[in-house]
Design a protein around this motif. Structure first.
Motif, mmCIF file in Angstrom:
data_model
loop_
_atom_site.group_PDB
_atom_site.id
_atom_site.type_symbol
_atom_site.label_atom_id
_atom_site.label_comp_id
_atom_site.label_asym_id
_atom_site.label_seq_id
_atom_site.Cartn_x
_atom_site.Cartn_y
_atom_site.Cartn_z
ATOM 1 N N ARG A 124 4.029 -4.811 7.831
ATOM 2 C CA ARG A 124 3.238 -3.573 7.901
ATOM 3 C C ARG A 124 4.147 -2.359 8.041
ATOM 4 O O ARG A 124 3.956 -1.339 7.388
ATOM 5 C CB ARG A 124 2.240 -3.627 9.054
ATOM 6 N N ARG B 128 -3.374 0.061 -3.060
ATOM 7 C CA ARG B 128 -2.393 -1.005 -3.269
ATOM 8 C C ARG B 128 -1.798 -0.897 -4.671
ATOM 9 O O ARG B 128 -2.509 -0.687 -5.641
ATOM 10 C CB ARG B 128 -3.074 -2.356 -3.101
ATOM 11 N N ASP C 10 -2.338 2.135 11.461
ATOM 12 C CA ASP C 10 -3.738 1.869 11.133
ATOM 13 C C ASP C 10 -4.310 2.953 10.228
ATOM 14 O O ASP C 10 -5.030 2.661 9.276
ATOM 15 C CB ASP C 10 -4.576 1.750 12.410
ATOM 16 N N PRO D 49 0.821 -1.211 0.000
ATOM 17 C CA PRO D 49 0.000 0.000 0.000
ATOM 18 C C PRO D 49 0.858 1.266 0.000
ATOM 19 O O PRO D 49 1.967 1.273 0.529
ATOM 20 C CB PRO D 49 -0.794 -0.123 1.304
ATOM 21 N N HIS E 118 5.906 -1.685 4.709
ATOM 22 C CA HIS E 118 5.011 -1.011 3.761
ATOM 23 C C HIS E 118 4.946 0.484 4.074
ATOM 24 O O HIS E 118 5.031 1.319 3.173
ATOM 25 C CB HIS E 118 3.602 -1.608 3.831
ATOM 26 N N TYR E 119 4.783 0.823 5.354
ATOM 27 C CA TYR E 119 4.711 2.226 5.758
ATOM 28 C C TYR E 119 6.030 2.939 5.452
ATOM 29 O O TYR E 119 6.047 4.045 4.909
ATOM 30 C CB TYR E 119 4.384 2.323 7.248
ATOM 31 N N TYR F 225 -3.021 2.429 6.663
ATOM 32 C CA TYR F 225 -3.692 1.343 5.942
ATOM 33 C C TYR F 225 -5.113 1.704 5.531
ATOM 34 O O TYR F 225 -5.599 1.253 4.501
ATOM 35 C CB TYR F 225 -3.686 0.055 6.773
ATOM 36 N N LYS F 226 -5.791 2.516 6.316
ATOM 37 C CA LYS F 226 -7.164 2.906 5.976
ATOM 38 C C LYS F 226 -7.198 3.873 4.795
ATOM 39 O O LYS F 226 -8.168 3.910 4.057
ATOM 40 C CB LYS F 226 -7.844 3.552 7.183
ATOM 41 N N SER G 36 -4.951 4.136 2.154
ATOM 42 C CA SER G 36 -3.957 3.789 1.147
ATOM 43 C C SER G 36 -4.576 3.040 -0.031
ATOM 44 O O SER G 36 -5.696 2.554 0.050
ATOM 45 C CB SER G 36 -2.861 2.930 1.781
#
Length: 102
Positions: free
Chosen positions: A86, A64, A56, A9, A89-90, A59-60, A62
């Protein structure tokens, strides 16, 4: 030739920043991040993992994206422990939004 794909993401603005060059830039940043020493990379990812609220929210908000990698980078990506994915990804999205790894 076999193709190796990873997806992760990013913030919606990141692919638009690079346009058609996004995939090349993402490959370059991934290679640079994965070439760091394991100790340094784990230390950075553990620090990111401590901030659950920020992860969190990332991820909300983003989207992919998928990027083709060379075999070596792909295998380095795959062997990273799941608990760090995770945070990776960030970290990757943050570096891409800043313009790359410095």
């Amino acid at each position: 030739m076999k193709k190796y794909v990873v997806s992760f993401p990013v913030w919606p603005i990141v692919p638009a920043m690079y346009g058609r060059a996004f995939h090349d830039r993402a490959k370059e940043v991934i290679k640079c991040i994965l070439s760091r020493s394991k100790v340094d990379l784990k230390r950075e990812l553990e620090a990111i993992n401590e901030n659950k609220d920020e992860l969190d929210a990332f991820y909300k908000n983003s989207v992919r994206v998928a990027v083709y990698l060379d075999e070596d980078s792909y295998h380095k990506w795959r062997i990273l422990p799941r608990k760090y994915k995770r945070a990776l990804h960030y970290f990757l999205a943050k570096k891409l939004s800043e313009g790359g790894v410095k």
